[in-house]
Design an enzyme around this catalytic site. Structure first.
Site, PDB file in Angstrom:
ATOM      1  N   CYS A 194      -2.085   9.022   2.206  1.00  0.00           N
ATOM      2  CA  CYS A 194      -1.927   8.640   0.798  1.00  0.00           C
ATOM      3  C   CYS A 194      -3.129   9.049  -0.044  1.00  0.00           C
ATOM      4  CB  CYS A 194      -1.720   7.137   0.684  1.00  0.00           C
ATOM      5  SG  CYS A 194      -0.208   6.554   1.479  1.00  0.00           S
ATOM      6  N   GLU A 240       0.876  -1.168   0.000  1.00  0.00           N
ATOM      7  CA  GLU A 240       0.000   0.000   0.000  1.00  0.00           C
ATOM      8  C   GLU A 240       0.914   1.219   0.000  1.00  0.00           C
ATOM      9  OE1 GLU A 240      -3.099  -0.338  -0.518  1.00  0.00           O
ATOM     10  OE2 GLU A 240      -3.116  -2.505  -0.227  1.00  0.00           O
TER      11      GLU A 240
END
Length: 481
Positions: A287, A249
């Site tokens: 993110c 991720e």
């Protein structure tokens, strides 16, 4: 002097020979001192996890479920204490730290629910062909082995929960390596795990420095790696362990698209407020924070001043103050990097509409327009409280602008039109498309992950459980079907 925080070795407290300090990036105060495992202690933890893997995989569902429920309950009971700790070690405003604890509670609660349903098996008749007469296939999932979970600094509790909870749910031992900047939240999670009846050796929390991570990555007894963090580190892990099951991720440069039908004053006010909030929450250190705003040309002149006003209204200051929206970045070096990227953009022709100032580790919420396509901030993840805003001539051009990026984590599309929503879902090269909101929305039970340079694999409890396991088929013969 307060004793150093112990780490968790095969389910028990332990201390090593060295320590390191965790400091608050807002005021530099000492948050805590953490004991570092020796190489021998790391070996002991890995060996214990490897030895217990078959026992843990066979643990009854009620044992794993009870442990997950207990963690959710205790996180709830200790929520304010842990939120204060997250804010102190991370610099995150307390209101966002409280939200993080609440999300971690949900992760463990969802994992408990999934553990109750996990591995019931799927039956398939094989007598659809003559050669399969009397045969039935039963498919179940089994752990791939011990998981190495590597957590980042920006969500030190919740993203640790996303490693640990699915592993417990499927019966996979886990070695958790927290980020060196924010390990104490994970160590508190270890305190709570130690209150459960999970088998000894089935979990460890080891705050080892990053330069010792490659040895863990290479260890054959850790066949599954779940990493959340920077792209260069993540891809280097994948390259160095090609025969392991690796989930990554990684970064993003989340785009919020405002299309022509999102045109009322109420619509634009809502979009501007959401964009301002989620370009700056966690200091932009998420993110899926809003980094790019792509506005239809018909709305651009109306939207820009609303976004700038909403960004300038963000309260910057002491993260322990409940009124603070934007606190410091994780370090002064991180803020200096953001400063250099903004300065580069402005020197090459970008227009500074708001912010653009640094004070120590704090960077003011910033808006840029007219950003050249080839400057760093246009191409890479800024991971700070900065957004760029551009105009697009229609839907097709807006979607092309979203895809003109090496990253593809999530995108937000402000539209009321259902057909447009489905076109966005088809056209946008991202792991998630959020309609009517910013790309920063995430529910912890949904699949979460990216395309292109944003990673491989998915988080979200059930989806991580799939990544931690593999299908094994059992064929029964001679049955009267």
């Amino acid at each position: 002097m307060t004793a150093p925080h112990a780490f968790w070795l095969a389910g028990r407290e332990a201390t090593g020979e060295e320590t390191f300090d965790v400091t608050n990036s807002w005021d530099g105060r000492l948050v805590g001192t953490v004991s570092v495992p020796t190489e021998a202690q790391v070996e002991e933890a890995v060996a214990a996890a490897h030895a217990v893997r078959e026992e843990f995989a066979a643990t009854p569902a009620h044992v794993r479920t009870a442990a997950l429920d207990h963690v959710a309950k205790r996180l709830t009971e200790r929520a304010e204490e842990i939120a204060q700790l997250i804010s102190a070690e991370n610099g995150k405003p307390i209101k966002w730290a409280r939200g993080e604890v609440g999300r971690a509670v949900s992760v463990f609660r969802w994992a408990a629910e999934e553990a109750r349903r996990f591995n019931a098996g799927d039956a398939q008749r094989l007598d659809t062909d003559a050669g399969g007469t009397g045969r039935l296939a039963l498919t179940r999932r089994f752990p791939r082995g011990t998981v190495l979970g590597i957590a980042p600094f920006n969500f030190p509790l919740n993203l640790s929960a996303h490693k640990v909870a699915p592993a417990i749910a499927v019966g996979a031992p886990i070695i958790l390596k927290p980020a060196p900047a924010t390990p104490i939240s994970s160590l508190v999670l270890g305190e709570i795990l130690a209150e459960t009846d999970l088998p000894a050796g089935s979990w460890s929390v080891l705050p080892v420095p990053n330069d010792r991570m490659p040895a863990l990555v290479q260890d054959e007894r850790l066949p599954v790696i779940s990493f959340t963090g920077s792209g260069p580190v993540g891809w280097s892990i994948l390259d160095s362990a090609p025969r392991k099951h690796v989930t990554l991720e990684l970064g993003g440069n989340g785009a919020a698209v405002v299309l022509a039908d999102w045109s009322s004053e109420e619509d634009l006010d809502w979009a501007a407020q959401r964009i301002a909030t989620f370009s700056n929450y966690q200091g932009g250190q998420s993110c899926i924070s809003v980094q790019r705003v792509i506005a239809d040309a018909s709305l651009y002149e109306r939207l820009v001043p609303k976004v700038v006003a909403a960004v300038e209204a963000q309260v910057t200051g002491d993260p322990s103050d409940a009124a603070t929206d934007v606190g410091p970045l994780v370090s002064e070096d991180a803020a200096k990097r953001v400063e250099s990227w903004v300065n580069e953009a402005v020197e090459n022709g970008a227009t500074l509409l708001a912010g653009g100032k640094r004070d120590g580790a704090t960077y003011a919420p910033t808006v840029l327009a007219d950003v050249p396509a080839d400057v760093t901030i246009a191409c890479e993840e800024v991971f700070g409280p900065v957004l760029t805003i551009t105009k697009a001539e229609g839907e097709e051009a807006a979607f092309a602008a979203v895809n003109d990026s090496p990253y593809g984590l999530q995108a937000g599309v402000f539209t009321h039109d259902l057909q447009t929503a489905f076109r966005a879902h088809r056209a946008l090269e991202t792991g998630g498309v959020i309609i009517g909101d910013v790309p920063s929305y995430r529910a912890d039970q949904m699949p979460y992950g990216g395309a292109k340079q944003s990673g491989v694999g998915r988080e979200g409890v059930r989806y991580a459980m799939d990544d931690y396991t593999y299908e094994r088929v059992l064929v029964l013969t001679g049955l009267a079907l």
